[in-house]
Design a protein around this motif. Structure first.
Motif, PDB file in Angstrom:
ATOM      1  N   VAL A 197      67.555 -28.240   1.595  1.00  8.42           N
ATOM      2  CA  VAL A 197      66.814 -28.469   0.365  1.00  8.42           C
ATOM      3  C   VAL A 197      65.719 -29.491   0.705  1.00  8.42           C
ATOM      4  O   VAL A 197      66.001 -30.497   1.354  1.00  8.42           O
ATOM      5  CB  VAL A 197      67.766 -29.039  -0.700  1.00  8.42           C
ATOM      6  CG1 VAL A 197      67.002 -29.540  -1.904  1.00  8.42           C
ATOM      7  CG2 VAL A 197      68.785 -27.993  -1.095  1.00  8.42           C
ATOM      8  N   ALA A 247      69.717 -29.729  -6.574  1.00 13.90           N
ATOM      9  CA  ALA A 247      69.465 -30.842  -5.658  1.00 13.90           C
ATOM     10  C   ALA A 247      68.473 -31.811  -6.279  1.00 13.90           C
ATOM     11  O   ALA A 247      68.616 -33.032  -6.190  1.00 13.90           O
ATOM     12  CB  ALA A 247      68.932 -30.307  -4.334  1.00 13.90           C
ATOM     13  N   THR A 279      68.554 -23.877   6.122  1.00 12.32           N
ATOM     14  CA  THR A 279      67.357 -24.376   5.452  1.00 12.32           C
ATOM     15  C   THR A 279      67.747 -25.515   4.523  1.00 12.32           C
ATOM     16  O   THR A 279      68.447 -25.289   3.541  1.00 12.32           O
ATOM     17  CB  THR A 279      66.713 -23.252   4.604  1.00 12.32           C
ATOM     18  OG1 THR A 279      66.533 -22.123   5.451  1.00 12.32           O
ATOM     19  CG2 THR A 279      65.385 -23.706   4.024  1.00 12.32           C
ATOM     20  N   LYS A 331      69.116 -19.087   5.375  1.00 14.28           N
ATOM     21  CA  LYS A 331      69.129 -20.045   4.268  1.00 14.28           C
ATOM     22  C   LYS A 331      70.106 -21.183   4.506  1.00 14.28           C
ATOM     23  O   LYS A 331      69.883 -22.305   4.078  1.00 14.28           O
ATOM     24  CB  LYS A 331      69.523 -19.329   2.977  1.00 14.28           C
ATOM     25  CG  LYS A 331      68.386 -18.564   2.339  1.00 14.28           C
ATOM     26  CD  LYS A 331      68.850 -17.985   1.040  1.00 14.28           C
ATOM     27  CE  LYS A 331      67.731 -17.219   0.366  1.00 14.28           C
ATOM     28  NZ  LYS A 331      68.252 -16.343  -0.685  1.00 14.28           N
ATOM     29  N   VAL A 379      74.878 -28.610  -1.760  1.00  9.13           N
ATOM     30  CA  VAL A 379      73.559 -28.956  -2.312  1.00  9.13           C
ATOM     31  C   VAL A 379      72.533 -29.312  -1.243  1.00  9.13           C
ATOM     32  O   VAL A 379      71.347 -29.352  -1.524  1.00  9.13           O
ATOM     33  CB  VAL A 379      73.592 -30.128  -3.328  1.00  9.13           C
ATOM     34  CG1 VAL A 379      74.290 -29.722  -4.610  1.00  9.13           C
ATOM     35  CG2 VAL A 379      74.233 -31.369  -2.737  1.00  9.13           C
ATOM     36  N   PHE A 405      66.252 -33.142   0.494  1.00 11.00           N
ATOM     37  CA  PHE A 405      67.242 -33.787   1.342  1.00 11.00           C
ATOM     38  C   PHE A 405      66.881 -33.740   2.821  1.00 11.00           C
ATOM     39  O   PHE A 405      67.596 -34.273   3.659  1.00 11.00           O
ATOM     40  CB  PHE A 405      68.617 -33.142   1.148  1.00 11.00           C
ATOM     41  CG  PHE A 405      69.271 -33.506  -0.158  1.00 11.00           C
ATOM     42  CD1 PHE A 405      69.561 -34.830  -0.454  1.00 11.00           C
ATOM     43  CD2 PHE A 405      69.601 -32.536  -1.088  1.00 11.00           C
ATOM     44  CE1 PHE A 405      70.168 -35.172  -1.654  1.00 11.00           C
ATOM     45  CE2 PHE A 405      70.207 -32.867  -2.281  1.00 11.00           C
ATOM     46  CZ  PHE A 405      70.487 -34.191  -2.575  1.00 11.00           C
ATOM     47  N   VAL A 426      70.066 -23.778  -6.014  1.00 12.87           N
ATOM     48  CA  VAL A 426      70.490 -24.987  -5.306  1.00 12.87           C
ATOM     49  C   VAL A 426      69.364 -26.025  -5.305  1.00 12.87           C
ATOM     50  O   VAL A 426      69.597 -27.208  -5.544  1.00 12.87           O
ATOM     51  CB  VAL A 426      70.932 -24.671  -3.859  1.00 12.87           C
ATOM     52  CG1 VAL A 426      71.176 -25.958  -3.090  1.00 12.87           C
ATOM     53  CG2 VAL A 426      72.176 -23.803  -3.856  1.00 12.87           C
ATOM     54  N   ALA A 427      68.146 -25.543  -5.053  1.00 14.91           N
ATOM     55  CA  ALA A 427      67.022 -26.490  -4.975  1.00 14.91           C
ATOM     56  C   ALA A 427      66.906 -27.261  -6.281  1.00 14.91           C
ATOM     57  O   ALA A 427      66.690 -28.479  -6.292  1.00 14.91           O
ATOM     58  CB  ALA A 427      65.737 -25.744  -4.653  1.00 14.91           C
ATOM     59  N   ALA A 455      69.621 -24.993   1.211  1.00 12.48           N
ATOM     60  CA  ALA A 455      69.062 -24.137   0.146  1.00 12.48           C
ATOM     61  C   ALA A 455      69.584 -22.718   0.282  1.00 12.48           C
ATOM     62  O   ALA A 455      68.839 -21.774   0.439  1.00 12.48           O
ATOM     63  CB  ALA A 455      67.540 -24.171   0.215  1.00 12.48           C
ATOM     64  N   GLU A 460      70.191 -19.174  -4.766  1.00 10.49           N
ATOM     65  CA  GLU A 460      69.372 -19.463  -5.934  1.00 10.49           C
ATOM     66  C   GLU A 460      69.951 -20.653  -6.708  1.00 10.49           C
ATOM     67  O   GLU A 460      71.157 -20.747  -6.878  1.00 10.49           O
ATOM     68  CB  GLU A 460      69.365 -18.247  -6.869  1.00 10.49           C
ATOM     69  CG  GLU A 460      68.623 -17.046  -6.303  1.00 10.49           C
ATOM     70  CD  GLU A 460      67.151 -17.310  -6.089  1.00 10.49           C
ATOM     71  OE1 GLU A 460      66.486 -17.698  -7.055  1.00 10.49           O
ATOM     72  OE2 GLU A 460      66.690 -17.164  -4.933  1.00 10.49           O
TER      73      GLU A 460
END
Lengths: 64, 287, 391, 225, 279, 380, 203
Positions: free
Chosen positions: E9, G79, E7, E4, G67, E12, G75-76, G70, G73
């Motif tokens: 977002v 963001a 990974t 993660k 941010v 972004f 964060v998305a 990911a 939990e």
């Protein structure tokens, strides 16, 4: 002042010995399509280790 | 040593305390005495505050009796039970910090060689297991790597005795001690073997249960250190106080351990040291 | 085996939970604090007079109050190992004393610079040479500029309270600095006194590694490309500036701690009889000795106030200046030769001609109240003599 | 605040000899009877990384030390220092004193400066010079390792800070005889340089030739254009 | 394990710098890579400031490619040349006081075992010869005595390179170096032999001239450390700068050493041998 | 061995003709040791100290010293020189920053054991974060170790102070270790003119038998002698013995004042003591301040400069006296904590006069302009 | 504590100025925020941020690792809320993907680094910069350097207690608070606040 490795593709047999003997990450790349090696000259420091190791004399170091 | 060091200045003979008079008259300096002569000469160590039955104190006595040239020996100790006895020893001895004994000894040995190039000055480290194998291990081993001409003697009671009985690197696996409330989790450090690998010319593991052999081992170690290179002697001397056995059982405990095969007397001699000793002792002297 | 304990709010544990009085040593008080501290891991190395408390913490581990515990090879290694454990995102504890503190010296600024809320107890003793295992707090002088928070406990009760509070203060995200809790060895560690303890089935909330001002080292926290302590590899103005700014942030973090020290410890100092014109200002065991001296002086009709300094870093400079604004004489008794507390106080006050540094005892000697009484009386005599010759 | 003093910042890449150049310039100044201090930029920098050194030359005693934040002269040993930002002194020209001087090692003057940099330098009434130092080093000295000396040549070409004789003496002292204290990398490059010449005198002679040639090939770069 | 943290977002992903885009797309985190695959994936070490032809940086590159699960690997180092390359790796790297690396690693490993009891978090020490064999020797050996489940990798260039070429304990006898103006007076410290008698369950001595062997050794050492105890890999990484040979001779120097004082050697307990055979 | 002639310290320091050399601070260390008749030196690498100890190695190879080797860590090195010093020879070593802290436990030990070791501290920042750059923070830690502490302004000072440190340290009534401190890089790596005495002169050798404690060589009485004994009993008498021992160290520091006056020519140097505003500082910051003070005086500001050369012993009375007539005292420093300011405040009676700062750290340079700005504010 | 006299204003403040925390500026309690060194009600600060963002010539958000990646939990969603705010403010995004000192250097056009954030500010001529999702220590270091050397107006949207060295800081910023801020910006934009000239917009 600044030297970098250069590859003669016609001589390269894709043995990857140069990749394994290069102290710089992400400089010598293996191209699976052609089974050959390419050089990122921007990041090469021109030490010449690949030249010494290459069994086919495909690599050389010269000024850029 | 300078001749006058053990000579009382004229006119003061009478006023000196008895122990000094005895040392001058009967001490081991300049005489060929050893462990076998104990009781027949004035020992270098006077009284000491160590516990009854302390086998480390016994070992210390035996070591001091075995010094080949006490009048030119300087001892470097370290923090721990043994340091409590050292104030009473009649050779120059240094206590600096916990664990730095071999570094101090290395500097000292080199300084004495500079100042007295034509004279033998034996520098002997005597320290406990914590000082040698734990906090001072780096400096102990580096003095071996550098081939310092010093002898390192560990009084191995397998515990931090002076601070109240904590686990040390030399404690046996499984021993429940302070700071090892569930028992020690790793084996006793194989320091004699490490010493052999680290460049010691002569290595021995011994106990005060064999006093004469101990005397010979110490003597060999010091002589080899003069000429060949670093030497190491590990003396098993269990602690009645922290292991809670009767003071009169100390030597029995050693023998018992020996019988179980858990403690072995052993000697590693480098070829160079072997040759040196053979010349010194004569082939017939070998056991 | 883990112990069943209930996590409660720090406020409850400190101020509300029912207390029970026990008669224990300072070393035992440490163990009682760690028992309620929800500490994950402790690492030990023997040194007098600290060993006993770390033995007792070993026992706590055997009983399931901690999840890991071991004896390391020397103090430098201990402090490095708790540094590593703290990087890993858990709550850690260790303790040392005198020479042990000095042996590990290099690690303390590392903890502070790496913003790690490690709590370490220092059972102060003399440092070599000559060696002494006796009480003396010179090592505190050497730790003043490490960047750590420093609390000085007067007695076993303080020791218990301060260790627990140190965790809560140290772990605030805007503070997140190591905290040293200091006592004078033997005087506190080996002295038995009445200590009020909350129940043993409650404990502090666990350390939350996700609320840290720096990434935790677990390959679960972004960025994955992380180096703690990063600024070496460029040598140029910009790196120097970054390095300097980092240090300023460490100082700033200690400033932010003031608020929490007030909240949880009731202030950076305590004052008794603030109307007095003469004060004894002290920290640690010297406070207790001063209390006795004040009683003696009072019997002789001399009114003397007490300033007990609890937080040495951050230092209550303004508070001391305010309390002593009307004072004519401030006597600073200390258990060390260097007189570091007097130096701190002098540097904090405008007119430091009022400050008398002393009496000072060290080498394990105790400080009889009479010695302090004499110091006060001498200072008063000198002052009136000076006034007479002026007039 | 220091009209009688000249403060010089030399910016280049590791291996170009900025430290050696500073040393030679400072030593030459001392030999001319001037006051001088020299210090390199203090770092564990490796080859090709940005590198800086500083020289202070004055007629009176110099006390200040550390990096030069307010230079009168900036020597740029490689155009990448400014075009690719291979320098950590940022913004690069900050601190240059009014009426100051910038000397760049380049063959091609165009694209050297951004518009805002040009404007800033004009406001300071600074002068910019180009010297093809690497080319001169190779052509005259036979090795690009003499680039640093060519840069000094360029500097002396526009301002006679020290005498050529003093530079020659400094070269002799630097490369001759006794052990010189240098970083591992510098020492290795020294060996390479020395191996290019069979005699010390030859090395010095060729470098003096580089110095002179470079001094003659400096050209002013007109900011107004 | 957690990929993660590599990974982005979604929103972004676009604005990340190029190297991160490559790491996300072609890094070694999601499928296992090895030394053999070098040149075909985005390495976790980015550009670094090591000298041209540096043996240490080659060693770092090879070991970084050999990590069995880089997404759960934490490297602990110490000041020295290796710092410069390791600081650019795309994983957690810690570096504090000189020589304390094995103690830091021990504390870290134990805390991660507490916090992630069901995950293998590989704690790998990567440090130079000075850090391991001189100033940190006691901490190194004690981590072995205590059977800490960490891997120790020495990048042995036989000199204090970063401080300017001083004699180290791992320098060869007779070498004239800074601080050994008359040549080193004692032999190379036998750390490899120490490892055998100090509790390491697996050890390899190898040089950068044998990249595949380096890869295998590092991988084995880390896998074995998870299950059994301390492991040790000693890699000869010659230094052209301080030993003053041409940068293109590094592998030749290493190759020659393989015939001389740096022969390939491996030791392992029978237990470990069985385990490795099963893999 | 190199052939050198022993001369009196007075001759070497004040009378011998001096030659100017354009050298770095590290080379100045070498030149001092060349003339110091040092028997043994022990080294360990740490930036920015290494170079000076390399150079000491070189003069060992040339025969100026009798013994030299690399130890295994700073703690070990400081223990090794302690051992050698107890053995009765003159020793030298150097370190800096993290190395100082690694060896920290040894320094009070040197003082307690009355060893006249001279150690050069080429100061730098300490972790964390890691930096190799100049910073004087380590001096704050050292103030209560019992060592004498001198702070060199430049390479010239470094050369002079090291040589003089041996002479002061070895006085039988002092016999304490001396730390000679210089700001790393600012001094070690900066090249400047240094005036040195001829290389064929050297100090008289160390006389171990004039020491206030017995030397450990089994040649000096008493034979039953332990360095340094645990005061191993827990009772009032041992505590008092221990406390008295510490007081003797403090007393030895006091006795050193006389020699610091004689050889360093004072604990402080003062320019314009009558000025209303004084800059009080030490080390490289003195140099930066000199530039600022010169400009300020040109502009007519009433400003003076006090260079603190000796920090232990501290020029208590000197600074107290200077402060009485000054209106304001500015203490600029190269560290984040302002330890010199604290020292000054603790001896000045009216501390409202003392302005701590400007301070820079982390390797940053202090531009004289920043000091000048502070002077302008205070003179306004 | 009495309120500090010290104002936290855009720089350049000079050569290594002290941290605001050492000048008496204290962090806000829940419900409060800091504007230029003064404690104010949080609502006021939201308003001030909106004004600053909309008046900016070149406002840029600097999202940090917390941010960007990911990693846990929520964060998305956070963001996303950040990007809505960016959109409403007409700002750009330049990420801070990690904190390391990067070799050979960062590209200030595409990223920002806490050790030398001033390079990115200068290069892009940023007049208002917003920190979000950066670990507090690194944010504080960066904010101090920016205030010391540039004239950028800094805003810190902190998940913890806030940052004294930012000109405006909010504390305990979660997704909901971000959305409230976005609303404030939108409302103000609708009211027609004049915007400074200059290029902006998302890349």
């Amino acid at each position: 002042m600044y030297a970098a490795a250069k590859i003669e593709l016609e001589k390269c047999i894709g043995c990857k010995l140069c990749i394994l003997s290069c102290p710089e990450p992400n400089v010598l790349l293996y191209l699976p399509e052609t089974k050959q090696v390419s050089v990122n000259q921007q990041r090469c420091k021109g030490c010449g280790l690949c030249v010494v190791i290459c069994p086919k004399d495909a690599l050389s170091v010269s000024s850029i | 040593m300078s001749e006058g060091l053990f000579r009382i200045s004229p006119g003061f003979e009478e006023v000196m305390p008895a122990e000094y008079k005895e040392l001058v008259a009967d001490g081991p300096c300049g005489r060929e005495v050893g462990v076998s002569d104990l009781g027949a000469f004035k020992e270098l160590i006077e009284e000491h505050p160590l516990c009854a039955g302390c086998s480390a104190a016994l070992a210390l006595r035996l070591i001091l009796a075995s010094l080949p040239k006490p009048e030119d020996t300087v001892i470097v100790g370290s923090t721990g039970c043994s340091s409590l006895a050292f104030t009473q020893v009649a050779v120059h001895n240094i206590h600096s910090l916990f664990g730095n004994q071999n570094a101090v000894a290395a500097g000292l040995k080199r300084a004495l060689r500079l100042r007295f190039p034509d004279k033998v000055k034996d520098v002997v480290v005597i320290a406990g297991d914590g000082a040698t194998v734990d906090i001072g291990l780096d400096m102990v081993m580096q003095s071996w790597f550098r081939r310092e001409h010093i002898t390192t003697i560990m009084l191995d009671n397998e515990v931090y005795a002076n601070t109240g009985g904590q686990e040390s690197g030399m404690s046996l696996r499984g021993m429940v001690l302070h700071m090892a409330p569930l028992g020690k989790r790793f084996p006793k450090v194989a320091l004699p073997e490490i010493a052999r690998e680290a460049g010691c010319a002569y290595v021995a593991a011994i106990s005060p249960a064999q006093p004469k052999r101990l005397g010979r081992v110490v003597r060999r170690a010091i002589l080899v250190a003069r000429e060949v290179g670093p030497t190491y002697v590990q003396i098993f001397c269990p602690c009645p106080t922290n292991f809670k056995f009767r003071p009169d059982e100390s030597l029995q405990k050693i023998k018992q351990r020996q019988k179980e095969g858990a403690f072995q007397v052993r000697e590693y001699v480098s070829p160079e040291a072997q040759a040196f000793l053979a010349e010194l002792e004569g082939a017939d002297h070998e056991e | 085996m883990t112990r069943q304990q209930r996590e409660v709010a720090p406020e409850y544990l400190f101020f509300e939970a029912p207390g029970k009085q026990v008669f224990i040593t300072g070393s035992e008080a440490v163990a009682e604090a760690v028992k309620r501290g929800n500490v994950d891991m402790a690492i030990a190395y023997p040194i007098t007079p600290q060993s006993e408390s770390m033995h007792l913490i070993g026992d706590l581990y055997a009983q399931g109050y901690l999840k890991d515990y071991y004896r390391a090879e020397n103090e430098f290694a201990v402090m490095a190992a708790v540094h590593g454990a703290s990087l890993g995102g858990g709550r850690v504890f260790t303790a040392t004393s005198g020479p042990g503190t000095l042996r590990a010296m290099e690690m303390f600024p590392v903890w502070a610079g790496a913003r790690q809320p490690i709590v370490c107890a220092f059972m102060c003793r003399g440092v070599s040479l000559p060696p002494s295992i006796q009480p003396e707090n010179i090592e505190m002088a050497m730790l003043l500029d490490t960047g750590m928070l420093m609390f000085h406990a007067e007695d076993a009760q303080d020791f218990f309270d301060m260790i627990l509070r140190a965790y809560v203060i140290a772990e605030q995200p805007d503070v997140h600095l190591p905290a040293g809790v200091f006592v004078d060895g033997f005087f506190v560690t080996h002295t038995r006194s009445a200590v009020m303890l909350p129940p043993e089935d409650i404990k502090l909330p666990a350390y939350d590694p996700r609320r840290t001002p720096v990434p935790i080292f677990d390959m679960e926290t972004p960025p994955m490309r992380t180096i703690r302590d990063p600024l070496l590899n460029k040598s140029n103005f910009i790196s120097y500036l970054a390095n300097a700014s980092w240090h300023q942030e460490v100082i700033a973090a200690a400033e932010r701690a003031r608020k929490y020290i007030r909240r949880y410890m009731g202030g950076l100092l305590e004052v008794e009889d603030s109307s007095a014109k003469i004060f004894l200002a002290a920290s640690g065991t010297a406070v207790s000795q001063s209390r006795e001296a004040i009683r003696v002086l009072k019997d002789e009709g001399i009114q003397v106030g007490l300033i007990k300094i609890k937080s040495i870093r951050p230092f209550p400079a303004e508070e001391i200046a305010t309390v002593t604004s009307h004072a004519e004489l401030i006597v600073v008794p200390e258990f060390n030769m260097g007189g570091w507390l007097a130096r701190e106080i002098k540097a904090a006050l405008d007119n430091n001609r009022r400050v008398v540094g002393g009496p000072r005892v060290f080498g394990g000697m105790t400080m009889p109240a009479e010695l302090i009484v004499d110091e006060v009386k001498n200072a008063l005599r000198n002052r009136s003599r000076a006034q007479r010759s002026n007039s | 605040m220091r009209n009688s003093k000249t403060f010089i910042r030399m910016s280049g890449l590791g291996g170009q000899g900025v430290v050696t150049a500073a040393h030679i310039l400072g030593m030459a100044a001392a030999k001319d009877g001037l006051e001088s201090t020299v210090n390199p930029f203090f770092g564990a920098e490796k080859r090709l990384a940005p590198a800086e050194s500083y020289v202070r030359i004055a007629t009176e005693k110099i006390y200040e030390r550390g990096e030069v934040l307010f230079p009168n002269i900036i020597l740029i040993f490689h155009p990448h220092v400014i075009t690719l930002g291979k320098c950590y002194t940022m913004p690069f020209f900050a601190g240059l004193q009014p009426g100051g001087m910038v000397i760049v090692n380049t063959d091609r003057a165009q694209d050297l400066l951004r518009e805002d940099e040009r404007a800033g330098l004009m406001r300071l009434e600074a002068r910019v010079y180009c010297v093809p130092a690497t080319r001169v080093a190779v052509e005259v000295g036979g090795t690009e390792l003499s680039t640093n000396i060519a840069m000094l040549g360029g500097l002396l070409g526009v301002q006679k800070l020290v005498s050529q004789e003093a530079v020659k003496e400094a070269l002799l002292e630097r490369f001759g005889g006794g052990k010189f204290v240098a970083s591992g990398t510098t020492a290795a490059l020294d060996d390479v340089l020395k191996s290019k010449f069979n005699r010390l005198a030859h090395l010095v002679e060729r470098n003096v030739a580089v110095l002179t040639a470079a001094g003659g090939s400096v050209e002013e770069y007109h900011l107004g254009d | 394990m957690s990929t993660k943290i590599i990974t982005p977002v979604d929103e972004f992903a676009d604005c990340l710098p190029q190297e991160y885009k490559e790491l996300v797309a072609r890094g070694p985190y999601r499928e296992p890579r090895s030394v053999e695959d070098l040149g075909t994936f985005k390495e976790i070490i980015e550009e670094h400031p090591h000298c041209a032809g540096c043996g240490v940086s080659l060693g770092i590159r090879l070991l970084a490619a050999a990590l069995p699960s880089p997404e759960d690997t934490l490297i602990v180092g110490t000041p020295g040349c290796s710092f410069f390359g390791l600081v650019q790796t795309a994983l957690n790297y810690s570096n504090t006081a000189f020589g304390n690396q094995n103690a830091v690693a021990a504390g870290l490993k134990r805390m991660l075992q507490i916090r992630f009891p069901h995950v293998h978090k590989d704690v790998v020490v990567v440090a130079g010869d000075g850090g391991i064999a001189d100033i940190g020797l006691d901490l190194t050996l004690h981590s072995w005595f205590r059977q800490e489940k960490i891997t120790t990798i020495m990048l042995d260039n036989e000199v204090y390179a970063n401080t300017g070429g001083q004699e180290s304990g791992m320098s060869r006898q007779g070498r004239v170096l800074n601080m050994a103006p008359q040549g080193k007076r004692f032999p190379k410290i036998p750390v490899f032999e120490m490892a055998k008698v100090s509790g390491c369950v697996y050890g390899v001595r190898v040089t950068v001239a044998s990249p595949r062997k380096v890869g295998r050794a590092v991988r084995n050492a880390i896998l074995v450390a998870r299950e059994f105890g301390p492991t040790y890999v000693q890699i000869f990484t010659p230094c052209p700068t301080n030993m003053k040979f041409s940068p293109n001779q590094t592998l030749k120097v290493a190759k020659e050493a393989e015939k001389d004082h740096y022969t390939y050697e491996e030791f392992l307990s029978t237990e470990v041998a069985t385990y490795l055979a099963q893999l | 061995m190199a052939i050198q002639r022993v001369v009196t310290p007075e001759h070497l320091f004040f009378e011998a003709e001096r030659e100017k050399q354009f050298i770095t601070g590290s080379e100045a260390v070498r030149e001092a040791i060349r003339r110091a008749n040092v028997d043994l030196a022990i080294s360990y690498p740490i930036t920015p100290q290494s170079e000076s100890m390399h150079l000491v190695g070189d003069i060992y190879a040339e025969g100026y010293l009798k013994e030299y080797f690399r130890g295994e860590s700073e703690f070990a090195v400081m223990a090794e020189v302690a051992g050698a010093s107890m053995g009765g020879v003159r020793v030298f070593t150097a370190t800096g920053g993290p190395g100082t802290l690694r060896a920290f436990e040894m320094f009070p030990t040197w003082a307690g054991a009355r060893l006249p070791i001279v150690c050069t501290f080429l100061t730098r920042g300490v972790n964390s974060p890691l930096t190799i750059q100049p910073d004087t923070i380590e001096m704050a830690f050292m103030l209560d170790t019992g060592m004498l502490m001198f702070h060199a302004e430049n390479a010239q000072d470094l050369y002079d102070m090291i040589l003089k440190a041996f002479v002061i340290a070895e006085q039988p009534d002092v016999h304490l270790p001396v730390g000679v401190f210089a700001d790393g890089f600012f001094v070690t790596h900066t090249r400047e003119q240094v005036a040195v005495a001829p290389a064929d002169l050297k100090l008289p050798p160390y006389d171990p038998y004039a020491a206030p404690v017995p030397v450990m060589d089994m040649e000096s009485a008493p034979v039953r002698q332990m360095r340094d004994p645990f005061v191993m009993k827990s009772n009032f008498i041992s505590y008092a013995a221990h406390a008295s021992w510490q007081q003797e160290i403090l007393a030895a520091q006091e006795r050193a004042r006389k020699y610091v006056h004689r050889y360093l020519e004072g604990l402080v140097d003062v320019e314009h003591p009558e000025a209303a505003v004084l800059v009080v500082t030490s080390g490289t910051m003195v140099s930066q301040s000199r530039e600022a003070v010169a400009v300020a005086r040109q502009q007519g500001l009433d400003i003076g400069l006090v260079k603190v050369k000796s920090l232990r012993p501290f020029p208590r009375e000197e600074i107290k006296t200077l402060a009485r007539q000054a209106r304001t005292i500015i203490v600029p420093e190269y560290n984040r904590v302002g330890w010199l300011c604290r020292e000054v405040k603790a001896v000045v009676e009216d501390t409202t006069k003392v302005i701590g700062g400007p301070r820079v750290f982390g390797g940053m340079t202090m531009p004289p302009e920043v000091v000048l700005a502070q002077i302008r504010r205070c003179c306004a | 504590m009495t309120a500090s006299e010290y104002r936290v204003l855009p720089g350049p403040e000079g050569y290594l100025p002290p941290a605001a925390a050492c000048m008496g500026v204290t962090l806000p309690e829940p419900g409060e925020a800091l504007v230029e060194g003064k404690i104010v009600p949080e609502e006021d600060a939201l308003q001030r941020i909106a004004e600053k963002l909309l008046a900016a010539r070149n406002p840029v958000f600097f999202p940090g690792p917390l941010v960007l990646w990911a990693w846990r939990e929520g964060v998305a969603e956070k963001a996303k809320a950040v990007l809505e705010l960016v959109e409403a403010a007409g700002a750009r995004v330049i990420p801070m993907p990690d904190y390391r000192p990067k070799y050979p250097m960062i590209n200030p056009a595409v990223e920002i680094n806490p050790n030398h954030p001033n390079l990115t500010i200068w290069h892009n001529r940023i007049d208002v910069g917003v920190f979000v999702g950066v670990h507090c220590h690194y944010a504080n270091v960066a904010l101090k350097i920016i205030r010391g050397g540039t004239d950028c107006y800094t805003i810190a949207l902190c998940g913890e207690m806030g940052h004294e060295d930012a000109m405006i800081t909010l504390r305990s910023v979660d997704t909901a608070k971000l959305r409230r801020l976005t609303e404030a910006v939108k409302a103000l934009a609708q009211a027609g606040l004049p915007r400074a000239a200059g290029e902006h917009g998302r890349r």
